[in-house]
Enzyme design. Structure first.
Site, PDB file in Angstrom:
ATOM      1  N   TYR A 291       0.924  -1.289   0.205  1.00  0.00           N
ATOM      2  CA  TYR A 291       0.045   0.121  -0.017  1.00  0.00           C
ATOM      3  C   TYR A 291       0.831   1.352   0.044  1.00  0.00           C
ATOM      4  O   TYR A 291       0.727   2.113  -0.545  1.00  0.00           O
ATOM      5  CB  TYR A 291      -0.871   0.060   1.366  1.00  0.00           C
ATOM      6  CG  TYR A 291      -1.879   1.144   1.244  1.00  0.00           C
ATOM      7  CD1 TYR A 291      -2.961   1.409   0.524  1.00  0.00           C
ATOM      8  CD2 TYR A 291      -1.632   2.193   2.331  1.00  0.00           C
ATOM      9  CE1 TYR A 291      -3.716   2.453   0.589  1.00  0.00           C
ATOM     10  CE2 TYR A 291      -2.528   3.142   2.454  1.00  0.00           C
ATOM     11  CZ  TYR A 291      -3.523   3.395   1.439  1.00  0.00           C
ATOM     12  OH  TYR A 291      -4.418   4.530   1.708  1.00  0.00           O
TER      13      TYR A 291
HETATM   14  N1  LIG Z   1      -9.585   6.276   5.595  1.00  0.00           N
HETATM   15  C1  LIG Z   1      -8.202   6.326   5.393  1.00  0.00           C
HETATM   16  O1  LIG Z   1      -7.722   6.561   6.859  1.00  0.00           O
HETATM   17  C2  LIG Z   1      -7.262   6.890   4.598  1.00  0.00           C
HETATM   18  C3  LIG Z   1      -5.964   7.328   4.624  1.00  0.00           C
HETATM   19  C4  LIG Z   1      -5.496   7.706   3.697  1.00  0.00           C
HETATM   20  C5  LIG Z   1      -5.802   7.655   2.340  1.00  0.00           C
HETATM   21  N2  LIG Z   1      -7.045   7.054   2.069  1.00  0.00           N
HETATM   22  C6  LIG Z   1      -7.315   6.993   0.564  1.00  0.00           C
HETATM   23  O2  LIG Z   1      -8.660   7.570   0.258  1.00  0.00           O
HETATM   24  C7  LIG Z   1      -9.220   6.943  -0.720  1.00  0.00           C
HETATM   25  C8  LIG Z   1     -10.609   6.615  -0.343  1.00  0.00           C
HETATM   26  O3  LIG Z   1     -10.807   5.861   0.528  1.00  0.00           O
HETATM   27  P1  LIG Z   1     -11.784   5.826   1.910  1.00  0.00           P
HETATM   28  O4  LIG Z   1     -10.866   5.947   3.017  1.00  0.00           O
HETATM   29  O5  LIG Z   1     -12.802   6.737   1.463  1.00  0.00           O
HETATM   30  O6  LIG Z   1     -12.463   4.335   1.846  1.00  0.00           O
HETATM   31  P2  LIG Z   1     -13.869   3.725   1.539  1.00  0.00           P
HETATM   32  O7  LIG Z   1     -14.831   4.380   2.538  1.00  0.00           O
HETATM   33  O8  LIG Z   1     -13.458   2.402   1.525  1.00  0.00           O
HETATM   34  O9  LIG Z   1     -14.211   4.085   0.081  1.00  0.00           O
HETATM   35  C9  LIG Z   1     -13.650   3.688  -1.076  1.00  0.00           C
HETATM   36  C10 LIG Z   1     -14.276   4.045  -2.198  1.00  0.00           C
HETATM   37  O10 LIG Z   1     -13.491   3.445  -3.488  1.00  0.00           O
HETATM   38  C11 LIG Z   1     -14.312   2.568  -4.469  1.00  0.00           C
HETATM   39  N3  LIG Z   1     -13.824   1.490  -5.061  1.00  0.00           N
HETATM   40  C12 LIG Z   1     -12.985   0.600  -4.411  1.00  0.00           C
HETATM   41  N4  LIG Z   1     -12.781  -0.179  -5.574  1.00  0.00           N
HETATM   42  C13 LIG Z   1     -13.181   0.429  -6.509  1.00  0.00           C
HETATM   43  C14 LIG Z   1     -13.206   0.123  -8.149  1.00  0.00           C
HETATM   44  N5  LIG Z   1     -12.504  -0.981  -8.545  1.00  0.00           N
HETATM   45  N6  LIG Z   1     -13.730   0.782  -8.911  1.00  0.00           N
HETATM   46  C15 LIG Z   1     -14.524   1.700  -8.527  1.00  0.00           C
HETATM   47  N7  LIG Z   1     -14.670   2.355  -7.241  1.00  0.00           N
HETATM   48  C16 LIG Z   1     -13.768   1.604  -6.226  1.00  0.00           C
HETATM   49  C17 LIG Z   1     -15.447   2.172  -3.298  1.00  0.00           C
HETATM   50  O11 LIG Z   1     -16.797   2.243  -3.913  1.00  0.00           O
HETATM   51  P3  LIG Z   1     -17.333   0.813  -4.437  1.00  0.00           P
HETATM   52  O12 LIG Z   1     -16.961  -0.319  -3.381  1.00  0.00           O
HETATM   53  O13 LIG Z   1     -18.851   0.964  -4.638  1.00  0.00           O
HETATM   54  O14 LIG Z   1     -16.709   0.510  -5.760  1.00  0.00           O
HETATM   55  C18 LIG Z   1     -15.642   3.316  -2.395  1.00  0.00           C
HETATM   56  O15 LIG Z   1     -16.414   4.263  -2.713  1.00  0.00           O
HETATM   57  C19 LIG Z   1      -8.242   5.508  -0.980  1.00  0.00           C
HETATM   58  O16 LIG Z   1      -7.567   5.736  -2.068  1.00  0.00           O
HETATM   59  C20 LIG Z   1      -7.617   5.696   0.235  1.00  0.00           C
HETATM   60  O17 LIG Z   1      -6.239   4.973   0.073  1.00  0.00           O
HETATM   61  C21 LIG Z   1      -7.933   6.859   2.943  1.00  0.00           C
END
Ligand SMILES: NC(=O)c1ccc[n+]([C@@H]2O[C@H](COP(=O)([O-])OP(=O)(O)OC[C@H]3O[C@@H](n4cnc5c(N)ncnc54)[C@H](OP(=O)(O)O)[C@@H]3O)[C@@H](O)[C@H]2O)c1
Length: 271
Positions: free
Chosen positions: A167
């Site tokens: 990651y």
């Molecule tokens: N939460 C944290 O602590 C954190 C920290 C640093 C960075 N981030 C980054 O923030 C971003 C968003 O994550 P989040 O924290 O909001 O997590 P989340 O709540 O799990 O949301 C992830 C989103 O990505 C979508 N997704 C996953 N695989 C996909 C695919 N193949 N095609 C289209 N959509 C897809 C999911 O939608 P569907 O399942 O409906 O497709 C969901 O809407 C990620 O890149 C993550 O690395 C998060």
């Protein structure tokens, strides 16, 4: 003397046409809601159409939303999304590549199929999304209007994060991709931003298959009070609301209590 400016300028985002991937949950959903509230027309992309529709229905103005079930691993889905966007709202001038997954394990226990999926979504998905909407952004910039590409990266791309080597490597690649695209597109008027959040209260991590790492992720969430995804969305709106000649290029957004130099090792199974 004129009064000092307040940022973002009022109505700065009014009428802009945005695309948000990962809009069914977490940071993407919060960003989509905030963009609609700020006056944008927004295409919400993700795989789960029902979840996207629920997010769209909960926005300030569902008539300014377009729900497109699309997998960012599939270039044809994104091409269909581009067509649907053009039919409904016209070309995109603000793209937020927010779809992502998280998997982790002590490196020797890692599951290569999970690594490949993560690389294909977190990096490949951003590449496909950026390329699909690149011509829209370039055409917008040519008119002198603001054109923005936001890549949602992660703190993990900048610091050591035991148990999440793949990651971390992918997120470092996202940050470098943003720099490379900025060098290529900045001179053509497109702002490329990378937003790298620390721990945020979303569904991310719910699919970690390694038991010790899943426990460690839960402990990490208990130890660090995570940010609200709305707060990460705010930073996207702030960057997009600046005048077109200013690029807020790299944003590291952390929970106040998160020390980026001391990631937790407890429960990760990493010795
Ligand atoms: N939460 C944290 O602590 C954190 C920290 C640093 C960075 N981030 C980054 O923030 C971003 C968003 O994550 P989040 O924290 O909001 O997590 P989340 O709540 O799990 O949301 C992830 C989103 O990505 C979508 N997704 C996953 N695989 C996909 C695919 N193949 N095609 C289209 N959509 C897809 C999911 O939608 P569907 O399942 O409906 O497709 C969901 O809407 C990620 O890149 C993550 O690395 C998060």
């Amino acid at each position: 003397m004129s009064p000092p400016p307040s940022w973002p300028a009022r109505n700065a985002l009014d009428g802009r046409v945005a695309v948000v991937t990962g809009a069914s949950s977490g940071i993407g959903a919060a960003t989509a809601r905030s963009l609609v509230a700020a006056g944008c027309c927004v295409a919400l992309l993700g795989r789960r159409g029902d979840r996207l529709q629920a997010v769209a229905d909960g926005t300030a103005d569902p008539d300014r939303t377009l729900v497109v079930a699309a997998d960012v691993s599939d270039g044809l889905d994104l091409a269909d999304a581009l067509d649907a966007l053009h039919d409904r709202f016209g070309p995109a001038d603000l793209v937020v590549a927010g779809a992502g997954v998280l998997t982790g394990a002590p490196f020797e226990d890692g599951v290569p199929a999970e690594w490949i999926e993560m690389i294909d979504v977190n990096l490949g998905g951003i590449l496909r999304t950026a390329q699909t909407f690149a011509r829209d952004l370039l055409a917008t910039a040519e008119t002198g209007r603001a054109a923005d590409l936001f890549l949602i990266g992660a703190l993990a791309g900048q610091v050591r994060f035991p148990g999440y080597a793949v990651y971390s490597a992918v997120e470092a690649a996202v940050a470098q991709l943003a720099r490379a695209l900025r060098a290529e597109y900045g001179r053509r008027g497109v702002r490329v931003h990378v937003v790298a959040p620390g721990l945020t209260d979303t569904d991310l991590g719910s699919e970690i298959s390694h038991d010790g790492t899943a426990r460690g992720w839960a402990e990490h969430r208990d130890a660090v009070v995570p940010m609200d995804p709305d707060d990460v969305a705010r930073t996207v709106l702030f960057g997009a609301g600046l005048p077109p000649g200013v690029n807020l290029a790299e944003l590291l957004v952390l929970p106040t209590r998160q020390d980026p130099h001391l990631p937790t090792r407890r429960g990760t199974g990493v010795r």
